[in-house]
Scaffold this active site. Structure first.
Site, PDB file in Angstrom:
ATOM      1  N   GLU A 196       0.908  -1.413   0.363  1.00 50.92           N
ATOM      2  CA  GLU A 196      -0.227   0.323   0.127  1.00 50.92           C
ATOM      3  C   GLU A 196       0.603   0.915  -0.171  1.00 50.92           C
ATOM      4  OE1 GLU A 196      -2.655  -0.381   3.221  1.00 50.92           O
ATOM      5  OE2 GLU A 196      -3.958  -1.936   2.219  1.00 50.92           O
TER       6      GLU A 196
ATOM      7  N   LYS B 133     -16.005  -2.356   0.994  1.00 50.89           N
ATOM      8  CA  LYS B 133     -15.200  -2.796   0.587  1.00 50.89           C
ATOM      9  C   LYS B 133     -15.673  -3.900  -0.618  1.00 50.89           C
ATOM     10  CE  LYS B 133     -10.697  -3.598   3.298  1.00 50.89           C
ATOM     11  NZ  LYS B 133     -10.325  -4.554   4.286  1.00 50.89           N
TER      12      LYS B 133
HETATM   13  P1  PGA Z   1      -6.497  -6.532   2.726  1.00 50.10           P
HETATM   14  O1  PGA Z   1      -6.798  -5.372   4.564  1.00 50.10           O
HETATM   15  O2  PGA Z   1      -5.098  -6.914   2.667  1.00 50.10           O
HETATM   16  O3  PGA Z   1      -7.784  -6.646   3.120  1.00 50.10           O
HETATM   17  O4  PGA Z   1      -7.254  -5.558   2.026  1.00 50.10           O
HETATM   18  C1  PGA Z   1      -6.789  -3.519   4.241  1.00 50.10           C
HETATM   19  C2  PGA Z   1      -7.578  -3.463   5.399  1.00 50.10           C
HETATM   20  O5  PGA Z   1      -7.665  -4.719   6.568  1.00 50.10           O
HETATM   21  O6  PGA Z   1      -8.320  -2.923   5.664  1.00 50.10           O
HETATM   22 ZN    ZN Z   2      -9.045  -3.194   7.666  1.00 50.17          ZN
END
Ligand code: PGA
Ligand code: ZN
Length: 417
Positions: free
Chosen positions: A200, A332
């Site tokens: 990220e 999401k």
């Molecule tokens: P992810 O985690 O790796 O599942 O995208 C991001 C999050 O926990 O917000």
């Molecule tokens: Zn999270």
């Protein structure tokens, strides 16, 4: 002008981790839309299944042989009808047959194709003339937990939230300055720091869980003074990955400490108070709704946000609403599969005073649709990192939207401001 779907084209592309993912084009008589799916690393147990058995290749085959013939001839303007068809074709409750990421890509490409068929930008098509508010960017600056390798803080993300900014561009600029200052500070603090970053784009350093707060606090204060507005910060503790069911404890490996639920609650309350945290995501594991409710009750001026807890699922959110577990929810779209399902969750959240935080995944592409979802549905926060290509794609799209709106643009309403 016609939004009748003529064809769907699916292909394999890659995300920023170099993992295979699916991209779909939806072609209408007068327009075109394209979307590609992200992937999580710290996934909630209640998320839909990403792909059918056989992975991305099998998903592409399903689009070609099963889904494209079914959707051809339908009107892309009617998003719910398209999304319901995806559920019907799949026939399960968790998209295990066609794949949640397949559904995600078709659903968002369809929305984009409908907007494009009308000559509109996606946020205008979905949100109409009233869609003029920009989200505050919640930017990951330090990575730990499952998102880092080797020794790093136990919490997964340390996030800046410049909630005093008067424009999105100003807020995004603050985040880049905070991110840079943190990099400089880590260089001074940790001999082993080599400028490494996570998927990220957040820094990875061997510093301890609590000291990381000092670093981000100082950077936010300095940038806040320089820019003359308040820059808050918080964490995604991502505690499902720290919870050891057998011991009934949260294991802080870096710190060498274990905490039971009561100690975890006290620890987080102390951190919220000491550092004036404005945002805390997943402070407990994904089935502990009661502790979420207790922390929400006992903390002040802080968003208590559920990610793995709710997995963008209206039913799980309703369970939380009943006991006031949290006051914010991560959205999401690929946790639930379709845009219509995600919008139902956003609207349920808003009706009950929960702030929807629209989020990227750690494995992501340069797809920028979540930027439009924030503006269309007046979501006050976008969680999408500060630097790194897949993050910047979304940040820059919001800068474009703000520019496009001109003096109609305003910042969204945020509870903690
Ligand atoms: P992810 O985690 O790796 O599942 O995208 C991001 C999050 O926990 O917000
Ligand atoms: Zn999270």
């Amino acid at each position: 002008m016609s939004s009748i779907i003529e064809d769907l084209i699916a292909r394999k592309v890659f995300n920023n981790r170099g993992e295979e993912t699916i991209e779909v084009d939806v072609i209408t008589t007068s327009g075109f839309g394209r979307a590609s799916a992200p992937a999580g690393k710290s996934r909630g147990k209640a998320e839909v299944v990403y792909y059918p058995q056989g992975g991305v290749d099998a998903a592409i085959k399903k689009v070609d042989e099963l889904i494209a013939p079914e959707l051809a001839g339908l009107n892309a303007d009617f998003q719910e009808e398209i999304d319901n068809s995806l559920h019907e074709i799949d026939g399960s409750t968790n998209f295990k047959n066609i794949g949640g990421n397949t559904a995600f890509s078709i659903s968002l490409a369809n929305a984009e194709a409908a907007a494009n068929s009308h000559g509109l930008l996606l946020f205008q098509f979905l949100g109409g003339n009233a869609a003029t508010s920009l989200p505050y960017p919640l930017g990951n600056c330090i990575s730990g937990g499952l998102h880092a390798r080797g020794k790093s803080p136990d919490f997964q993300e340390y996030l800046a939230l410049p909630h005093g900014a008067e424009s999105f561009l100003e807020a995004a600029s603050a985040n880049t300055l905070i991110h840079k200052k943190i990099g400089d500070a880590l260089k001074k603090k940790s001999e082993s720091f080599n400028g490494g970053k996570s998927d990220e784009g957040a820094w990875i350093a061997n510093i301890d869980t609590v000291r990381a707060f000092d670093v981000i606090a100082k950077a936010c204060e300095e940038v806040g003074n320089e820019m003359d507005f308040e820059c808050g910060f918080g964490i995604d503790a991502a505690c499902s990955s720290m919870w050891k069911e057998k011991e009934e404890k949260y294991v802080y490996e870096n710190e060498g400490v274990k905490r039971d639920s009561g100690e975890q609650l006290e620890f987080l309350l102390d951190l919220i108070e000491k550092y004036h945290l404005t945002y805390v995501e997943d402070p407990f594991h994904e089935e502990d709704f009661e502790s979420f409710a207790e922390l929400t009750r006992k903390s002040k001026n802080c968003l208590i946000c559920g990610d793995d807890l709710f997995t963008t699922n209206t039913e799980r959110l309703n369970n939380g609403i009943k006991i006031n577990a949290g006051n914010a929810i991560i959205i999401k779209v690929n946790q639930i599969g379709t845009l219509s399902d995600a919008v139902e969750t956003i609207e349920t959240a808003q009706r009950h005073g929960y702030d929807p935080v629209v989020s990227h995944r750690s494995g992501d592409t340069c797809d920028w649709h979540i930027a439009h979802i924030c503006v269309a549905y007046k979501c006050p926060i976008i969680k999408t990192g500060v630097v790194e290509g897949a993050r910047i794609a979304k940040v820059n799209e919001l800068i474009r939207i703000e520019h496009f709106l001109g003096n109609r643009a305003k910042m969204a309403h945020l509870k903690i401001r």
